[in-house]
Enzyme design. Structure first.
Site, short mmCIF file in Angstrom:
data_model
loop_
_atom_site.label_atom_id
_atom_site.label_comp_id
_atom_site.label_asym_id
_atom_site.label_seq_id
_atom_site.Cartn_x
_atom_site.Cartn_y
_atom_site.Cartn_z
N SER A 1 0.83 -1.20 0.00
CA SER A 1 0.00 0.00 0.00
C SER A 1 0.87 1.26 0.00
CB SER A 1 -0.98 -0.04 1.18
OG SER A 1 -1.97 0.94 1.05
N ASP B 1 -10.04 -5.24 -4.08
CA ASP B 1 -9.51 -4.20 -3.20
C ASP B 1 -10.40 -2.96 -3.31
OD1 ASP B 1 -7.92 -2.04 -2.10
OD2 ASP B 1 -6.15 -3.30 -2.36
N HIS C 1 -7.40 -5.84 0.22
CA HIS C 1 -6.23 -5.02 0.55
C HIS C 1 -5.48 -5.53 1.79
CE1 HIS C 1 -4.13 -1.22 -0.21
NE2 HIS C 1 -4.10 -0.98 1.08
#
Length: 288
Positions: free
Chosen positions: A154, A232, A266
């Site tokens: 991320s 995600d 995610h």
């Protein structure tokens, strides 16, 4: 030269190696910082290559170490894992903890230029201070710090791409899970870059992986692997893997693999599902 003071604050044996957590006073960030190293069994008898892992928003050095399940394959392949924290902590800067995507736990791996946030220098910490600390301290004895790769998730995926592309001679390979691939065009990136770097968007491009890849001129081109989950929730607005893929094609960089993994989100459930792929990708590059 005096050896920097580093204190071990935790140790756990795993797959024949050891997770060791340390704390030290950071000159770059002006506060006490923690980081964790997984030493595979091979580090007990010789130097092993290293893989830095940069974590995402709200995380610290422990998230990857405790959730990703990376140690099994790292032990098998003889690769050390180095996980730093994600920002300065405890400085008492007004507003530092008001939001989860800026300030504490959200350093974005930049060197801040705005006076209020002058201690937010995670790029310097990751690329200069931490490697230098490991070279000078006894805890670096089993590490081949000249044979290194970088990975992240991320915000940390963004960090890994930026660190790797800006320092291609220092990293054999680069990988990322769910990276913020084009932060100058993503709300998280715009908020962070405005706060840390000011309004000069030209300066922002120095910390945007898609922009760096598009303009890449170096002769040394580390292989890049990127995985993102199709489920995600941040995919379209924040992550934008298609921008990175387009930049790679435009630049002719080559050796960039951008994969979409069907149905994954995610979280660390996603990371743990593909971490062996990434460890093997890096181990292959590190042992050539």
């Amino acid at each position: 030269m005096a050896i920097p003071e580093v204190t071990e604050v935790g140790v756990n044996k795993q797959f024949g190696g050891f997770n060791r957590r340390y704390k030290h006073k950071s000159n770059s960030l002006g506060c006490e910082m923690t980081f964790t190293i997984y030493y595979p069994p091979a580090a007990a008898s010789g130097k092993v290559p290293v893989l830095y892992f940069l974590s995402g928003l709200t995380c610290n050095d422990e998230n990857f170490i405790t959730k990703a399940g990376a140690q099994r394959q790292a032990a098998a392949r003889g690769v050390a894992l180095i996980a730093p924290d994600t920002s300065p902590r405890g400085l008492g800067v007004e507003g530092e903890a008001e939001s989860w995507d800026f300030g504490v736990g959200a350093g974005f791996y930049v060197n801040a230029t705005q006076p209020k946030w002058k201690n937010w220098r995670m790029y310097e910490y990751v690329t200069e201070e931490l490697p230098a600390l490991l070279r000078s301290a006894p805890l670096g004895a089993g590490l081949d710090l000249d044979t290194a790769s970088v990975c992240g998730h991320s915000m940390g995926g963004h960090g890994a791409l930026v660190v790797g592309l800006r320092n291609p001679g220092r990293f054999r390979s680069i990988s990322a899970f769910s990276p913020i691939s084009n932060p100058i065009n993503a709300p998280w990136g715009v908020k962070a870059f405005t706060g840390y770097l000011g309004e000069d968007r030209a300066a922002w491009k120095e910390y945007d992986a898609s922009e760096l890849l598009r303009g890449f001129k170096g002769d040394v081109k580390p292989a890049i692997l990127v995985d993102t989950g199709s489920a995600d929730k941040f995919l379209t607005e924040q992550l934008k893997p298609e921008a990175l893929e387009a930049a790679a094609k435009e630049s002719g960089y080559g050796n960039v693999t951008v994969r979409m993994q069907d149905g994954y989100d995610h979280s660390y459930y996603f990371i743990s599902s593909f971490i062996d792929d990434h460890i093997n990708f890096h181990a292959d590059a590190l042992t050539k």
